[in-house]
Design an enzyme around this catalytic site. Structure first.
Site, PDB file in Angstrom:
ATOM      1  N   GLU A   1      46.170  37.730  45.577  1.00 48.36           N
ATOM      2  CA  GLU A   1      46.941  36.952  44.590  1.00 48.36           C
ATOM      3  C   GLU A   1      46.527  37.487  43.225  1.00 48.36           C
ATOM      4  O   GLU A   1      45.404  37.246  42.783  1.00 48.36           O
ATOM      5  CB  GLU A   1      46.624  35.456  44.677  1.00 48.36           C
ATOM      6  CG  GLU A   1      46.400  34.890  46.077  1.00 48.36           C
ATOM      7  CD  GLU A   1      47.568  35.087  47.014  1.00 48.36           C
ATOM      8  OE1 GLU A   1      48.709  35.121  46.534  1.00 48.36           O
ATOM      9  OE2 GLU A   1      47.343  35.244  48.222  1.00 48.36           O
TER      10      GLU A   1
ATOM     11  N   CYS B   1      47.710  32.069  36.111  1.00 45.13           N
ATOM     12  CA  CYS B   1      48.414  33.254  36.595  1.00 45.13           C
ATOM     13  C   CYS B   1      49.916  33.113  36.393  1.00 45.13           C
ATOM     14  O   CYS B   1      50.601  34.075  36.090  1.00 45.13           O
ATOM     15  CB  CYS B   1      48.075  33.507  38.057  1.00 45.13           C
ATOM     16  SG  CYS B   1      48.300  32.073  39.091  1.00 45.13           S
TER      17      CYS B   1
HETATM   18  P1  NAD Z   1      38.752  40.082  38.213  1.00 49.05           P
HETATM   19  O1  NAD Z   1      39.578  40.948  39.082  1.00 49.05           O
HETATM   20  O2  NAD Z   1      38.019  40.713  37.100  1.00 49.05           O
HETATM   21  O3  NAD Z   1      37.646  39.309  39.067  1.00 49.05           O
HETATM   22  C1  NAD Z   1      38.000  38.456  40.133  1.00 49.05           C
HETATM   23  C2  NAD Z   1      36.827  38.345  41.100  1.00 49.05           C
HETATM   24  O4  NAD Z   1      36.614  39.613  41.724  1.00 49.05           O
HETATM   25  C3  NAD Z   1      35.500  37.985  40.438  1.00 49.05           C
HETATM   26  O5  NAD Z   1      34.822  37.088  41.281  1.00 49.05           O
HETATM   27  C4  NAD Z   1      34.778  39.323  40.364  1.00 49.05           C
HETATM   28  O6  NAD Z   1      33.374  39.220  40.337  1.00 49.05           O
HETATM   29  C5  NAD Z   1      35.243  39.976  41.653  1.00 49.05           C
HETATM   30  N1  NAD Z   1      35.154  41.438  41.672  1.00 49.05           N
HETATM   31  C6  NAD Z   1      35.133  42.310  40.643  1.00 49.05           C
HETATM   32  N2  NAD Z   1      35.073  43.587  41.097  1.00 49.05           N
HETATM   33  C7  NAD Z   1      35.069  43.520  42.447  1.00 49.05           C
HETATM   34  C8  NAD Z   1      35.048  44.494  43.496  1.00 49.05           C
HETATM   35  N3  NAD Z   1      35.028  45.789  43.236  1.00 49.05           N
HETATM   36  N4  NAD Z   1      35.082  44.065  44.773  1.00 49.05           N
HETATM   37  C9  NAD Z   1      35.142  42.743  45.057  1.00 49.05           C
HETATM   38  N5  NAD Z   1      35.153  41.775  44.112  1.00 49.05           N
HETATM   39  C10 NAD Z   1      35.128  42.157  42.818  1.00 49.05           C
HETATM   40  O7  NAD Z   1      39.722  38.940  37.705  1.00 49.05           O
HETATM   41  P2  NAD Z   1      39.383  37.770  36.678  1.00 49.05           P
HETATM   42  O8  NAD Z   1      39.360  38.367  35.304  1.00 49.05           O
HETATM   43  O9  NAD Z   1      38.227  36.994  37.167  1.00 49.05           O
HETATM   44  O10 NAD Z   1      40.657  36.812  36.857  1.00 49.05           O
HETATM   45  C11 NAD Z   1      41.802  36.891  36.073  1.00 49.05           C
HETATM   46  C12 NAD Z   1      42.948  37.453  36.871  1.00 49.05           C
HETATM   47  O11 NAD Z   1      43.208  36.643  38.004  1.00 49.05           O
HETATM   48  C13 NAD Z   1      44.250  37.479  36.091  1.00 49.05           C
HETATM   49  O12 NAD Z   1      44.867  38.723  36.259  1.00 49.05           O
HETATM   50  C14 NAD Z   1      45.080  36.392  36.754  1.00 49.05           C
HETATM   51  O13 NAD Z   1      46.473  36.571  36.647  1.00 49.05           O
HETATM   52  C15 NAD Z   1      44.617  36.465  38.156  1.00 49.05           C
HETATM   53  N6  NAD Z   1      44.922  35.238  38.891  1.00 49.05           N
HETATM   54  C16 NAD Z   1      45.900  35.280  39.841  1.00 49.05           C
HETATM   55  C17 NAD Z   1      46.262  34.120  40.528  1.00 49.05           C
HETATM   56  C18 NAD Z   1      47.338  34.135  41.589  1.00 49.05           C
HETATM   57  O14 NAD Z   1      47.410  33.192  42.371  1.00 49.05           O
HETATM   58  N7  NAD Z   1      48.174  35.154  41.651  1.00 49.05           N
HETATM   59  C19 NAD Z   1      45.593  32.922  40.257  1.00 49.05           C
HETATM   60  C20 NAD Z   1      44.617  32.920  39.274  1.00 49.05           C
HETATM   61  C21 NAD Z   1      44.281  34.089  38.602  1.00 49.05           C
END
Ligand code: NAD
Length: 535
Positions: free
Chosen positions: A263, A297
């Site tokens: 997502e 999001c």
């Molecule tokens: P991010 O991708 O930076 O981090 C998300 C999670 O992934 C964190 O827990 C992070 O520690 C982890 N992570 C980072 N690198 C990783 C790797 N290589 N392997 C596994 N895990 C890893 O995102 P963010 O900045 O925390 O969140 C914001 C984003 O989330 C925005 O783009 C937003 O649109 C999206 N979002 C989407 C939805 C949806 O339902 N589509 C809902 C909420 C947020």
């Protein structure tokens, strides 16, 4: 509360790694290796937690794997009883969890207190229906060859589901994914964002210590490396976060041949047609754009308005945004908008807005970081924006509303679809049929007609992004729980003769009989049924 936060999934490890929240020693004791959680509203350190590495992640997943078979054996009703106790715990601790949420996210109280009840609605939805959604099904045999067989599809869980979360709705997103996975019979390791791990830690502690539930839910703290280590050992990955990280997870999951659901980000468009109820549309634009400081999001990231109503709509929106009250502390319902979740997010929002202003856009309201300590950006309305600007193409995830005038609905649809993202959109018109028609032409996973992210509360329909906004979907009735299961097909023979038509020995009689029957059943015309071949 400080004491309670110490509880984490691996008590031994955390007792070495966690300092007292808000009371870290100022000298003498060396801070434990790990990372700090800061309140984005004032920059103060709220907690220090261990950054769990591959070894600790493997150990946690090993524990979960050991406990999962007994959990699966409880069946949906037995598991539902434990989830019911978690529901009670959430009701009893809602304010405490919301206070913690406010500290780690900088949300206003109204938005902090909202996450628990929304998560409970979802929990109850799946708890009440788990038995039905997971029940075996028995398709009818469709041909003579299998006519005497009993066919069964059983839903057997992936043993360990890894749930990796972002920072914008830590309670809701962790539970939205963990609850259906637990009800499906899986054990769950949640890796919350390193910016907002405290509420998830507390829920995992509550599950273990207060509810006394089986050890099938763990919270792993750490940054991206901890998440990557989880992808290396889990059996299914449910990820919510950025498209950039989603891509990395998909690559690693492909190497391991494990399934995943992603997502991801969005650039959601709101299309306001000339016959819309402008008051409702303006109220929705402001709430949809500013809710959670725009860090949703499915927030309104860009607005396209048909020319005849553009001026009136913009005036309504600007007036409402000017009236918003921005602050992030205290258990009072007197703030509409809080801080952003981090300084890094503040820098992104600032860049999008300042680049737009430098290229000819105007800020009717706001347009700069707020004059306050912490990650506050003023609620902002931008006009005279161009489709080429970063604020119209990249995910801003901030309290900004760029509004653009369009000639007609066709142009609005074209601009809305001109994006690498395809998460959701909304269409505003008094003609509902026309709204649904426009919805059908948008390249997104969800469209609200005359409503603002109401689909997020409709658990019976799936929430998934198209294009670079995701792979798979969360929720969606039975899909939302079955996705955590591997369908297992069982065929059981009712009549068991000594041999079957297709078994040895091969004979002309049996072979021809098989071909004859197929022709008789499926050929279109009499000639072919009787065995003729057209040249
Ligand atoms: P991010 O991708 O930076 O981090 C998300 C999670 O992934 C964190 O827990 C992070 O520690 C982890 N992570 C980072 N690198 C990783 C790797 N290589 N392997 C596994 N895990 C890893 O995102 P963010 O900045 O925390 O969140 C914001 C984003 O989330 C925005 O783009 C937003 O649109 C999206 N979002 C989407 C939805 C949806 O339902 N589509 C809902 C909420 C947020």
């Amino acid at each position: 509360m400080i004491e309670r936060l110490m509880g984490a999934s691996d008590p031994e490890m955390l007792s070495k790694g966690v300092d007292e929240i808000g009371a870290r020693p100022s000298g003498g004791a060396q801070p434990a290796p790990g990372f700090e959680v800061r309140s984005p509203a004032d920059g103060s350190v709220v907690a220090s937690l261990p950054d769990q590495g591959a070894e600790q992640v493997r150990a946690a997943v090993g524990r979960l794997r050991g406990n999962q078979p007994a959990w699966e054996a409880l069946g949906p009703t037995g598991r539902g009883r434990w989830l019911g106790r978690l529901r009670d715990w959430l009701f009893d601790n809602d304010e405490r969890v919301a206070e913690l949420l406010q500290r780690e996210t900088g949300k206003p109280w109204q938005e902090a207190i909202l996450e628990v009840p929304v998560a409970i609605d979802l929990l109850e939805y799946y708890r009440k229906r788990a038995e039905k959604f997971l029940a075996d099904s028995h398709p009818r045999p469709h041909n003579l060859l299998i006519a005497s067989k009993k066919l069964t599809i059983a839903y057997r869980p992936y043993p360990v589901v890894g749930v990796i979360c972002p920072w914008n709705n830590p309670v809701l997103l962790a539970l939205a994914d963990a609850v259906p996975a637990l009800l499906a019979g899986a054990a769950v390791a949640i890796k919350p964002s390193e910016l907002t791990p405290l509420t998830t830690l507390e829920i995992a502690r509550g599950w273990r210590e207060d509810v006394g539930a089986p050890g099938v839910l763990e919270c792993l703290t750490g940054a991206g490396g901890t998440g990557a280590a989880l992808v290396d050992v889990a059996d299914f990955i449910q990820f919510t976060g950025s498209t950039r990280t989603g891509r990395k997870i998909a690559q690693r999951a492909a190497e391991r041949l494990i399934p995943y659901s992603l997502e991801l980000g969005g650039k959601d468009a709101m299309i306001v047609l000339a016959d819309a109820d402008l008051e409702r549309a303006a109220n929705a634009a402001v709430w949809g754009g500013m809710f959670n400081s725009g860090q949703t999001c499915t927030s309104v990231e860009r607005v396209f308005v048909e020319e005849p109503v553009y001026d009136e709509f913009v005036e309504l929106v600007a007036g409402r945004v000017r009236g918003l009250r921005q602050r992030a502390a205290g258990k009072r319902f007197d703030a509409d908008i809080g801080s952003l979740s981090s300084q890094a997010q503040l820098a992104i929002v600032e860049r999008h807005v300042s680049e737009a202003l430098a290229n000819g856009a105007r800020a009717l309201v706001g347009g700069k970081r707020a004059d306050a300590p912490g990650a506050f950006f003023e609620p902002t309305v931008l006009v005279d924006v161009e489709q080429s600007m970063r604020c119209m193409r990249e995910e801003t995830f901030g309290p900004t509303l760029p509004v653009m005038k369009v000639k007609d609905a066709e142009e609005a649809i074209r601009f809305a679809n001109d994006s690498r993202y395809g998460l959701s959109a909304s269409v505003w018109t008094r003609d509902r049929a026309r709204g649904e028609q426009v919805a059908g032409r948008l390249e997104v996973g969800a469209v609200n007609v005359n409503d603002m992210f109401v689909n997020a509360f409709a658990i019976g329909i799936p929430q998934g992004g198209w294009k670079e906004s995701g792979v798979g979907a969360r929720l969606g009735g039975a899909h939302g729980i079955r996705k955590y299961c591997r369908p297992q097909s069982v065929t059981a023979t009712r009549l068991a003769p000594r041999s079957e038509l297709l078994w040895y020995p091969y004979t002309a009689l049996k072979g021809k009989l098989f071909l004859r029957v197929t022709r008789l059943l499926f050929a279109r015309d009499l000639g072919r049924r009787l065995g003729r071949r057209r040249r």
